[in-house]
Design a protein around this motif. Structure first.
Motif, PDB file in Angstrom:
ATOM      1  N   LYS A   1      43.252  36.052  45.725  1.00  0.00           N
ATOM      2  CA  LYS A   1      42.531  37.296  45.459  1.00  0.00           C
ATOM      3  C   LYS A   1      41.414  37.413  46.477  1.00  0.00           C
ATOM      4  CE  LYS A   1      42.245  38.339  41.002  1.00  0.00           C
ATOM      5  NZ  LYS A   1      41.761  38.346  39.630  1.00  0.00           N
TER       6      LYS A   1
ATOM      7  N   MET B   1      29.475  40.394  40.286  1.00  0.00           N
ATOM      8  CA  MET B   1      30.876  40.041  40.075  1.00  0.00           C
ATOM      9  C   MET B   1      30.964  39.135  38.870  1.00  0.00           C
ATOM     10  SD  MET B   1      31.634  37.501  43.187  1.00  0.00           S
ATOM     11  CE  MET B   1      30.586  36.142  43.612  1.00  0.00           C
TER      12      MET B   1
ATOM     13  N   ARG C   1      41.455  40.871  35.763  1.00  0.00           N
ATOM     14  CA  ARG C   1      42.134  41.792  36.689  1.00  0.00           C
ATOM     15  C   ARG C   1      41.609  43.222  36.525  1.00  0.00           C
ATOM     16  NH1 ARG C   1      48.222  42.568  35.858  1.00  0.00           N
ATOM     17  NH2 ARG C   1      47.702  44.278  37.258  1.00  0.00           N
ATOM     18  N   ASP C   2      41.998  44.065  37.453  1.00  0.00           N
ATOM     19  CA  ASP C   2      41.730  45.513  37.415  1.00  0.00           C
ATOM     20  C   ASP C   2      40.268  45.894  37.222  1.00  0.00           C
ATOM     21  OD1 ASP C   2      44.461  45.894  37.584  1.00  0.00           O
ATOM     22  OD2 ASP C   2      44.713  45.872  35.412  1.00  0.00           O
ATOM     23  N   PRO C   3      39.388  45.538  38.148  1.00  0.00           N
ATOM     24  CA  PRO C   3      38.001  45.988  37.982  1.00  0.00           C
ATOM     25  C   PRO C   3      37.875  47.451  38.395  1.00  0.00           C
ATOM     26  CG  PRO C   3      38.232  44.806  40.039  1.00  0.00           C
ATOM     27  CD  PRO C   3      39.587  44.788  39.398  1.00  0.00           C
TER      28      PRO C   3
ATOM     29  N   ASP D   1      38.748  32.297  38.337  1.00  0.00           N
ATOM     30  CA  ASP D   1      39.137  33.661  38.681  1.00  0.00           C
ATOM     31  C   ASP D   1      37.849  34.467  38.849  1.00  0.00           C
ATOM     32  OD1 ASP D   1      40.574  35.862  39.216  1.00  0.00           O
ATOM     33  OD2 ASP D   1      41.776  35.854  37.395  1.00  0.00           O
TER      34      ASP D   1
ATOM     35  N   GLU E   1      36.280  38.775  39.667  1.00  0.00           N
ATOM     36  CA  GLU E   1      36.519  40.180  40.002  1.00  0.00           C
ATOM     37  C   GLU E   1      35.176  40.841  40.295  1.00  0.00           C
ATOM     38  OE1 GLU E   1      39.034  41.767  40.730  1.00  0.00           O
ATOM     39  OE2 GLU E   1      40.769  40.979  39.679  1.00  0.00           O
TER      40      GLU E   1
ATOM     41  N   PHE F   1      38.170  40.127  47.685  1.00  0.00           N
ATOM     42  CA  PHE F   1      37.486  41.395  47.386  1.00  0.00           C
ATOM     43  C   PHE F   1      36.135  41.418  48.076  1.00  0.00           C
ATOM     44  CE2 PHE F   1      36.778  38.469  43.839  1.00  0.00           C
ATOM     45  CZ  PHE F   1      35.397  38.382  43.797  1.00  0.00           C
TER      46      PHE F   1
ATOM     47  N   VAL G   1      36.302  45.617  33.416  1.00  0.00           N
ATOM     48  CA  VAL G   1      37.284  44.668  33.937  1.00  0.00           C
ATOM     49  C   VAL G   1      38.203  44.273  32.780  1.00  0.00           C
ATOM     50  CG1 VAL G   1      35.863  42.655  33.514  1.00  0.00           C
ATOM     51  CG2 VAL G   1      37.488  42.605  35.372  1.00  0.00           C
TER      52      VAL G   1
END
Length: 1976
Positions: A450, A510, A612-614, A500, A502, A452, A619
């Protein structure tokens, strides 16, 4: 024990709401008929399969689909964007499973809904959003196409939001597709073939780019950052490199090297020219070395073949794939043929693909047809793999033995011409790579799962990638350098242990999932706190047996201390949250992780497995059980004030300190069970002061913050816990509401205050001595202690900013308590005084001081910018108004925009410094900065304000308004500026409103409140962006119900406008009646007794035939009358009224029909009339309509008898410019049908649409139809004669004014084209010769003798010969062969046939020398001056010669009859000697024709000008000819002249009159036309009717909106259209092609200006002042016109101005630029005007006697009735005000004077036309009222009033006389000012002691007196005198006082008020006798 747990919880923050999350697409797919659909796939045609919507009625479910498909579901979320700022936030989801992709959107408040669902043919591999940039030819910047891309194994489907669909076939298998800011990046899958192919040659590229779905896929080149290689540019062909992330802003790509295990960051950009040339081989070299050529060729063919085989759509012969390399090497014929056929297929099937360069410009139709046929497009991938290995490749050097073994057949294949390489579009430039990990391979990191971007609270940016195998999150800090090339610099890397992570974009943080399963919030690399998710992580912390672990000392060190508790002073530096890398050792990590595994945590409760999917601050948590939860993390602050304070703190503190404060605040604010929103400020104050070292619970006012909050359930629960520190600790959770607001407004002695008084009184004694309370000390170890002074100053500036915004001022009162405390503790007397003056009632009671000893003061940093005298923005502005010197005002960039704006506005407008807003900003403003932090923000600020504002004039007010707009300042912002500060801006706006510039942008017009202008500007911007549909105005044609009304084709004339232009009569209806041709005519024939019935029927039909001659001629006029008046509906065909040639005979109304067979009707009689009918219908379509190729074809009629009409329709579309949109395919289709009329219409139409463009494709089209333009050997095409004529004119139109030599030469010879031997060119030769002459004239239009490069052609001499006759010259050039043998029919000999060539030659001369005033040419055209020579010339030719001669001598044409007569030769004017043999017939005919020619020239010279002299002159001649006509039947006149000649002359004069009066609808001309309309008879033939009705059409051109131009191009069009020989019958084209009559449209131009009231959107009358430029005939003149009116030609005008007093003035200056007015006229001529308040429109009040001014002028304001206001203004604010405030209600008997006062204010606002001043008036009145009663609440309004007074004074000082442009009326302000003075003086008389004690610096009591005192000090602008009272008190006289106080800067007027107090204090008496206060 319990204490520790409490601490642990306190470092948690409470997460926001939780929702369970299921992707909406999954739900939608359940109901999607998709499984069942798969079986129907084969049966349905491809077109229906594009996007099957989920709404189909087939039932199927996901369960039926096999499990493998089920598992391949994936989705992504993003923030929804709609374009509007105020829109609610929503999320968009793109979900893919199996073959279905669902795009949906929804938010927390609304349910999700599907935007689109796509079903494709094969399983979806990937679905993503991508924005493609489409180059826009009109604008510089690209347009962005938002699309959804669906990747399948063989192709990518791209669906744009606007509804276009593309299918791009893939040339290779793709492993991944990435969206970038430019388009898509494709990663090629590594296949086995690669390894075989790479053995001989270079590896193939692995990364490709696609700029647009219609573009070829191109390889990407890369530029690695290598030192030794010199960073060579090469194709990206490293198969070990995988892309793991792409990002649009900044444009970067993150890749991972699978061999070295290193991540790299690349910058993705467009490739430069040099890089392209490096990668692509140089063609010259490769030809020189056949080896290299073969090598590259081999690679290409190979790549093609292999990609062909392994791509799913390929030939499928997988057997070939295995051994293809050696097979080709041995040259087996099978493979050669495979390759060969493959190539030929490419060549055949996709020619378009290689030739395309700018794909998006291909029309949608083409794109559509392409997307529909995958079969055709499939081979395009072969084209996309055309690489050339460069010559440095190892292939050429390293394998010498390989190539010779190839046999020759393969060589042929390789050397195919199609092998040019593909140009790369993008370059990836390496920016950064990880340091290679030291040690063995085992340690190597794995690919990031991942990646970002995130940023922290202090605006540092990080690129983070998560390496799951190491459970690490690596954060790379990067800085965008502000150089020219936007490079990124990567200074440092930090790793955070994480399972993990995000990013949360909106809160700069974050969320990290640690290995132990807990969620932690980080901002950048700083740990903020754990996140408490109810129901998930509560278990381990609530069970008792976990306690020992939790209280281990290690854990305590690593977490921030309990911020919620009151033991804050214990927080040491190292206990504050710190960047992770320092303290958190890996030991702790392991400890935590192992601990969690020991317990049965996973089994007991689901734990968080991934994130996932922020989106924004939300999130999704994936739980171990597979469920998903949507979690939102709270914001940093919700209250505006706290946000602003945090911003200011961030600006001034060093980054580390700022980060500590922000993190600390975030933890406190979001602690579980945190405060309600209204307590946020109080909590902030407590937190902030604690961080500065205050002990908040000992300070009284911070304690008071905690009063009236009820115990919230959380606090109650905490209370139940036994706590040793008592409730003091919990102050932090007991936040009060706006307690201090009440404190400010409560009267003295209320309950709350009394509870405080005891302590206050004791403290107040110790104001200056050391504090009595020992606890009030600073804790100097607090983190913010050193920065107190800086923070105080920043907050002070923020406070000043809040004061400037009415909406924020309430918040300022919250801030002032904090500031006051800090100011007292920092011993800043003047600041304390300032706050007291601003909020006297609030601050009098706060007197505690926290003790600072000298040692502490030394620790504190005293910033240089903190000055002892406080910056006060109001006093700065006030000094500005008084004209005093001012130091620059400090401001915080980005936080105090309002301060900056207003300070600079005053500097510009009041001080008058034109450069204040640009160069000299620093003179007035000083920026605050905190060391290195501010640099970024400063550059940002410069960038924003460097927009250069172009000031069109020197006027300060204009400059101010334009600048404010450029800064984004709007009326809404102005409303929130306090009234005193805003007054100068309002005044500037008011001045600009009076005289605005016509070309200001829409925003400026909105700011100055000119809706008329902003509406106009809005229309202009719309028009620039795209062709607007319709006019957007209510100028809609009326809809009538009766069917018969509809079909005459004239119902679209806009009656609102025509009704204003011709308001007195019904002339438009009359014209409609005269021109309608769709109803039967009345045939009235009386049956005489001797006539039999049969004869009677014949007689009726003969009469009808005569009437039909007229009916058939009507459409030509109707087309002109309805010109451009209709916007067609794209879904309906154009209504064409039918041409009705039947009659009705009275009395029984029986039908009379021509087809009964009783009489002979000419064949094809209706073919041309129906052509004209089609043209008339087509000319209705306005040029601004939206017409496309499909609609034009859609109008094609089914029945062949309507083909002529359609031909006319096509010509009309050309005349209004729409035919250019017709696809070439359709044009070809129409021309091949061979229908003569269609060809004529199409050729003339296209040529008109391409007027003067020299368009090559049109030239080719026309040349096919002109034998002379074809090569001499070409086959003779049988082109109908009329089509040739049309094509020749077409050449003239397309090359108009270009002076093109070849065409001129051909046309010159064509004028005299001899008849051919085989009967060709024998009939109707006259029209061809005339056409060639006209065309030649157009090509050389107005060039005169300057024809470049044509001197050898002798054009004028040749034309002269054609005109007067002589020997024919030998045909030169290409056509010599054609004319060898003479005609067998026509014997002409070798002389020129003048009868054929003269008209064309005459007009050609006229057009070539048009307006040149060339006398020598003009003399050639003089009529001969002997009788003998006159006999040789046809009288008709005399007309043409006269006309030609006059328009060459353009400037000599004069509008009087003397000039007309001067054209008649001398011999005809004198007395006749009877002895001479004079042919009277010749003479009269010559005279008449010459007169007609001169009149025609007069008409052209004054076309469209409505010149009264010209009209009168022509009218006289017309009357004379009418007399002749009436005599013609009887006297000798008729015999001599002949009826036909008289009628021709009359028709020409009538047309000349119509040209002069075009578009004006003049009544006299209309009567003429109507008279001639009625004349029926055998001699009135079809042509004369056509002429008369054309005259009628011209008179009402475009329904009165159009008129004629006199440009060269227009004159040429008029000469073609009004050629003075009209057809004798409806099929007559012998002398002149009928279709050319319509070219008159090319001379029309819109010049009608229609004022439209911007409020009602209805057209209205308005007075215009039109100023003409000076010319040699007249000096500069000004005329007044009542609009709507026709304007004169724009090049004659200097200025057009809307005149007052009814409407706001508006001036359009045409001396610089006529474009603005042109665009207004072309858009229906709508000019928006705004009625001034107090005025009525001209329609309601023609004389102006009813206006508000007129009604109240005698009786004054008292007569003004507020009820009547609605008739005078449409301003809603004024209407409501009069409704609610100015009516005396029965129940409440208002005070009369208040009502009167309100009415007066209303009257003032209406009269001054400044409704926005109403709130200012009311505010001033309120201030004064409050002062009168002696109960002012605050001093703020007095500040404003003082600013108003000072502005007034400064204006009066500058120019006492010129005060009309000030806003406040002269009576109102002095009255108010006097009232304030009286109130304050009275107060001073009674309370001078209070003032004296203030001056001595004694403590003030908290009562109404202190408020009044503050008001007095503010209004009298007395500075803080506490430290100066000693100097002033000893004064003995006024003079002494003045001299001592000179440096204090008190205005004299105000100082004199102080004199009694100051002098009394010296003398001891109470008042000074005889010192009248009211004198001042």
């Amino acid at each position: 024990m319990s204490e520790v747990v409490y601490e642990e919880t306190a470092t948690m923050i409470a997460a926001g709401e939780l929702q369970s999350f299921v992707p909406f697409g999954r739900e939608h797919c359940r109901n999607h008929p998709h499984a069942f659909n798969l079986q129907l796939r084969e049966l349905q045609p491809a077109s229906e399969l594009w996007a099957s919507d989920g709404a189909a009625g087939l039932v199927g479910s996901l369960q039926e689909v096999s499990l493998q498909e089920r598992e391949r579901e994936f989705w992504q979320l993003r923030k929804g964007c709609t374009g509007n700022e105020e829109e609610v936030e929503f999320e968009e989801e793109l979900y893919a499973a199996g073959n279905v992709v669902v795009w949906s959107q929804g938010s927390r408040t609304q349910a999700s809904s599907v935007c689109k669902a796509f079903t494709v043919d094969s399983p979806v591999q990937q679905a993503l959003w991508c924005n493609f940039a489409v180059p826009n030819n009109k604008k510089q910047e690209d347009e962005v196409e938002h699309t959804v891309c669906i990747v399948q194994s063989s192709c990518i489907n791209v669906h744009t939001v606007t509804g276009k669909d593309f299918i791009s076939p893939l040339p290779f298998q793709v492993s991944n597709v990435w969206a970038t800011s430019f388009g898509l990046l494709l990663e090629r899958k590594n296949t086995t073939n690669d390894t075989q192919l790479t053995s001989p040659g270079e590896p193939l590229p692995t990364v490709f780019s696609m700029l647009h779905p219609l573009d070829e896929i191109a390889p990407v080149v890369c530029k690695p950052a290598g030192l030794f290689e010199g960073s060579r540019v090469q194709y990206l062909s490293d198969s070990t490199m995988k892309i793991v992330f792409t990002c649009c802003q900044p444009s970067i790509v993150v890749s991972y090297d699978t061999v070295q295990g290193i991540h790299s960051v690349w910058n993705l950009r467009k490739v430069t020219h040099d890089e392209r040339s490096t990668v692509l081989p140089c063609p010259a070299e490769s030809i020189g070395s056949p080896l290299g050529l073969m090598a590259s060729g081999f690679l290409n063919s190979h790549l093609r073949n292999i990609s062909r085989l392994d791509s799913p759509g390929g030939s499928g012969a997988s057997g070939l794939g295995a051994g293809s390399c050696c097979a080709v090497g041995s040259g087996s014929p099978l493979h050669f043929s495979a390759l060969h056929s493959h190539h030929s297929r490419i060549m055949a099937s996709s020619p378009a693909i290689h030739s395309r360069v700018h794909s998006p410009s291909i029309s949608n139709m083409a794109a559509l047809s392409r997307a529909h046929s995958p079969g055709m497009a499939a081979p395009s991938f072969s084209g996309s793999s055309r690489f050339n290995t460069s010559l440095h490749s190892p292939l050429a050097r390293g394998h010498p033995g390989f190539l010779p073994s190839l046999n020759s057949s393969v060589n042929e294949t390789m050397l195919m011409p199609e092998m040019e390489p593909i140009i790369p579009d993008f370059c990836m430039e390496q920016l950064w790579s990880e340091a290679a990990t030291a040690g063995c391979q085992r340690e190597m990191s794995s690919q990031a799962s991942k990646v970002f971007l995130t940023s922290d609270l202090c605006e540092n940016h990080y690129l983070c990638f998560l390496v799951e195998s190491h459970q690490q999150l690596r954060c790379v800090k990067f800085i965008e350098s502000s150089g020219t090339s936007a490079q990124l610099i990567f200074p440092s890397v930090t790793t955070i242990p994480a399972k993990d992570a995000e990013p949360l974009q909106t809160i700069d943080a974050m969320l990290v999932l640690e290995a132990c399963g807990s969620l932690v919030l980080y901002t950048g690399i700083t740990r903020v706190s754990k996140v408490f998710v109810p129901g998930l992580l509560s278990a381990p912390f609530s069970l008792t047996n976990h306690r020992p672990y939790l209280s281990t000392p290690v854990e305590n060190v690593s977490t921030p201390n309990n911020v919620g508790s009151m033991h804050l002073p214990r927080l040491d530096e190292d206990l504050m949250p710190s960047p992770v890398s320092e303290l958190r050792g890996s030991v702790i990590k392991h400890h935590e992780a192992s601990f969690l595994e020991e317990y049965t945590f996973q089994q007991s409760l689901p734990y968080i497995h991934a994130l996932r999917d922020p989106v924004c601050n939300r999130v999704t948590l994936e739980l171990s059980g597979g469920a998903m939860l949507r979690l939102s993390i709270p914001e940093v602050a919700t209250s505006e004030l706290v946000k602003k304070c945090l911003q200011a703190i961030r600006l001034i503190l060093p980054k580390e300190a700022a980060m500590k404060v922000l993190v600390k605040w975030y933890n406190i604010y979001n602690a579980p069970g945190g405060p309600t929103a209204h307590a946020e400020w109080n909590m902030f104050v407590t937190c902030f002061m604690t961080l500065m070292g205050y002990s908040t619970e000992s300070l009284t006012w911070t304690k008071n913050l905690h009063f009236e909050v009820p115990l919230s359930p959380v606090i109650a629960a905490k209370k139940a816990r036994p706590s040793d520190g008592g409730s003091d600790e919990d102050w932090d959770y007991l936040m009060a509401s706006h307690y201090h607001h009440q404190m400010g407004s409560q009267p003295v002695g209320s309950m709350v205050n009394s509870s405080v008084t005891s302590s206050t009184d004791t403290d107040s004694l110790s104001f200056s001595s050391s504090p009595s309370n020992a606890s009030l000390k600073f804790d100097s170890s607090a983190p913010l202690f050193p920065h107190i002074a800086a923070l105080f100053y920043v907050l002070h500036l923020l406070y000043q900013e809040l004061q400037l915004d009415e909406l924020q001022r309430a918040r300022a009162s919250s801030l002032v308590c904090l500031l006051h405390q800090l100011a007292r503790d920092l011993r800043l007397e003047e600041y304390v005084d300032l706050y007291w003056r601003d909020y006297p009632s609030l601050i009098s009671g706060l007197t505690e001081i926290t003790f600072l000893d000298q040692a502490l003061i030394d620790q504190m940093q005293r910033p240089s910018f903190l000055r002892p005298e406080p910056p006060c923005v109001f006093s700065w502005l006030s000094r500005c108004l008084r004209g005093d010197e001012n130091a620059p005002f400090p401001y915080l960039p980005g936080i105090c925009p309002r301060t900056r704006l207003l300070v600079l506005s005053y500097a510009l407008y009041i001080i008058g410094d034109k450069n204040a807003t640009s160069a000299e900003e620093s003179k007035y403003l000083v920026k605050l900065s905190a060391g290195p932090k501010s640099r970024a923000s400063e550059t940002h600020f410069k960038r924003q304000s460097s927009v250069k504002v172009r000031f069109s004039s020197e006027n300060l007010a204009e400059q101010l308004v334009v600048w404010l707009t450029s800064q984004g300042f709007t009326l809404k912002d102005l409303e929130s500026v306090p009234f005193g500060v805003a007054l100068p801006i309002r005044e500037a706006i008011y001045q600009c409103r009076e005289q605005p510039c016509s070309d200001w942008s829409e925003e400026v017009c909105l700011l100055i409140g000119r809706q008329d202008l902003s509406k106009q500007a809005h229309k202009m911007t719309l028009a620039k962006s795209k062709a607007s549909v319709g006019s957007g105005l209510s100028l809609e044609p009326p809809t009538s119900t009766e069917a018969d009304e509809e079909e005459d084709g004239m119902s679209d004339i806009i009656q609102e406008v025509t009704g204003l232009i011709w308001s007195q009569d019904l002339r438009v209806q009359e014209v409609r009646r005269l021109l309608q041709s769709s109803r039967p005519v009345r045939v009235s024939v009386v049956q005489l007794p001797e006539v039999s019935d049969h004869e009677y029927i014949e007689e009726k039909e003969n009469k009808l035939l005569q009437l039909c001659q007229r009916t058939m001629a009507l459409p030509v006029g109707r087309g002109l009358f309805t010109l451009f008046s209709y916007h067609p509906v794209p879904t309906e065909p154009l209504p064409v009224p039918k041409l009705n040639l039947t009659g009705r005979a009275p009395p029984r109304n029986t039908m009379v029909d021509l087809n009964s067979g009783n009489i002979d009707v000419p064949p094809n009689m209706t073919s041309w009339p129906s052509f004209h009918n089609g043209v008339a219908a087509g000319l209705k379509i306005a040029p601004a309509s939206q017409v496309d190729s499909a609609w034009i074809a859609y109008n094609k009629p089914k029945s062949p008898e309507l083909a002529n009409e359609y031909a006319g329709f096509l010509m009309a579309l050309g005349l209004n410019g729409h035919l250019t949109k017709l696809a070439t395919l359709n044009i070809h289709d129409y021309l091949t049908k061979g229908h003569e009329m269609t060809s004529i219409g199409l050729l003339l139409g296209i040529s008109s649409a391409k007027l003067g463009t020299m368009d090559m494709s049109v030239t080719r089209l026309l040349s096919i139809h002109i034998p002379a333009l074809l090569p001499p050997t070409s086959t003779e095409l049988d082109v109908p004669h009329n089509v040739q004529v049309a094509a020749v004119i077409g050449i003239g139109l397309v090359y108009q004014g270009t002076g093109h030599r070849h065409n001129a030469e051909v046309l010159l010879s064509e004028i005299g084209r001899p008849p051919g031997p085989e009967m060709e060119y024998c009939t109707d030769r006259e029209s061809y010769s005339l056409a060639a002459g006209l065309a030649l004239g157009m090509v050389c239009l107005g060039h005169g003798s300057n024809l470049i490069g044509m001197t050898d052609l002798n054009v004028p001499e040749q034309l002269y010969q054609y005109m007067v006759g002589g020997h024919r010259r030998a045909q030169a050039g290409a056509n010599r062969e054609r004319h060898k043998s003479p005609s067998y029919q026509i014997k002409e000999g070798d002389t020129i046939n003048v009868d054929v060539t003269c008209p064309g030659a005459t007009l050609a001369l006229a057009m070539i020398y048009l307006k040149t005033n060339n006398r020598s040419i003009a003399d050639w055209l003089k009529p001969p001056d002997t009788w003998f020579l006159l006999d040789f010339i046809k009288p008709e030719f005399l007309l043409l010669r006269t006309l030609a001669r006059c328009i060459i001598m353009w400037d000599e044409i004069l509008p009087n009859s003397e000039w007309v007569k001067s054209n008649i030769p001398q011999i005809m004017r004198g007395t006749f000697d009877s002895s001479e043999d004079i042919n009277m017939e010749t003479m009269t005919q010559a005279q008449d024709y010459i007169t007609a020619g001169a009149c025609m020239a007069l008409g052209l010279r004054f076309a469209g000008s409505a010149n009264s002299d010209a009209f009168d002159c022509l009218y006289e001649f017309a009357k004379t000819f009418m007399k002749f006509m009436t005599l013609a039947g009887t006297a000798s006149v008729g015999v001599q002249t002949g009826y036909y000649n008289l009628q021709t002359s009359l028709s020409m004069i009538l047309l000349a009159m119509s040209m002069v009066m075009a578009g004006t609808g003049d009544l006299k001309v209309l009567q003429f036309c109507r008279f001639l309309h009625k004349r029926m008879g055998t001699e009135m033939n079809y042509g004369f009717h056509m002429a008369h009705h054309m005259a009628l059409g011209l008179l009402f051109l475009g329904g009165g909106r159009y008129t004629l131009s006199t440009s060269n191009s227009a004159i040429a069009a008029l000469l073609c259209a009004l050629y003075p020989h009209f057809p004798a019958h409806s099929t007559d084209n012998r002398y002149h092609l009928q279709a050319l009559r319509h070219l008159v449209v090319l001379a029309a131009e819109p010049r009608l200006l229609v004022p439209v009231d911007v409020d009602s959107l209805k057209p209205c009358y308005s007075l215009l002042e039109v100023t003409y430029k000076e010319t040699k005939w007249y000096s500069e003149t000004t005329v007044d016109l009542m609009a709507p009116t026709m304007l004169p030609e724009l090049h004659l005008l200097k200025r057009v101005k809307v005149k007052g007093p009814r409407y706001w003035e508006l001036s359009l200056d045409l001396s610089q630029d006529t474009q603005h007015l042109k665009s207004i006229l072309s858009r229906d001529g709508v000019l928006y005007v705004k009625l001034r308040a107090g005025q009525l429109p001209y329609k309601d009040d023609p004389q102006g006697w009813k206006s508000l001014m007129a009604t109240t002028i005698n009786t004054g304001v008292r007569a003004f009735k507020p009820e009547a206001i609605s008739t005078f203004t449409s301003e809603p604010a004024l209407l409501s005000f009069s409704e609610l405030f100015c009516k005396s209600l029965e129940g409440i008997k208002h005070r009369e004077e208040t009502l009167l006062f309100f009415s007066a204010m209303l009257y003032e606002c209406v009269m001054q036309e400044c409704p926005e001043m109403l709130p200012t008036y009311i505010s001033i009145e309120q201030v004064v009222g409050a002062l009168r009663q002696g109960y002012p609440q605050q001093t703020f309004p007095l500040w404003q009033l003082r600013l108003v007074v000072e502005l007034w004074d400064s204006r009066m000082q500058k120019s006492p006389t010129n005060c009309h442009n000030t806003l406040l009326s002269s009576e109102f302000l002095p009255v108010m000012k006097n009232s304030v003075d009286v109130s304050l003086d009275n107060w001073l008389k009674d309370n001078s002691a209070v003032l004296r004690s203030y001056l001595r610096g004694e403590v003030l009591s908290r009562d109404a007196q202190s408020v009044m005192l503050a008001c007095f000090l503010v209004y009298r602008s007395i500075p803080c005198l506490r430290n100066t009272h000693t100097q002033l008190e000893g004064c003995s006289s006024v003079g002494d006082l003045l001299s001592r106080s000179s440096q204090l800067g008190i205005p004299l007027r105000d100082l004199l008020r102080l004199v009694p107090v100051l002098l009394c204090s010296a003398s001891g008496a109470q008042t000074m006798p005889g010192f009248p206060l009211h004198a001042f």
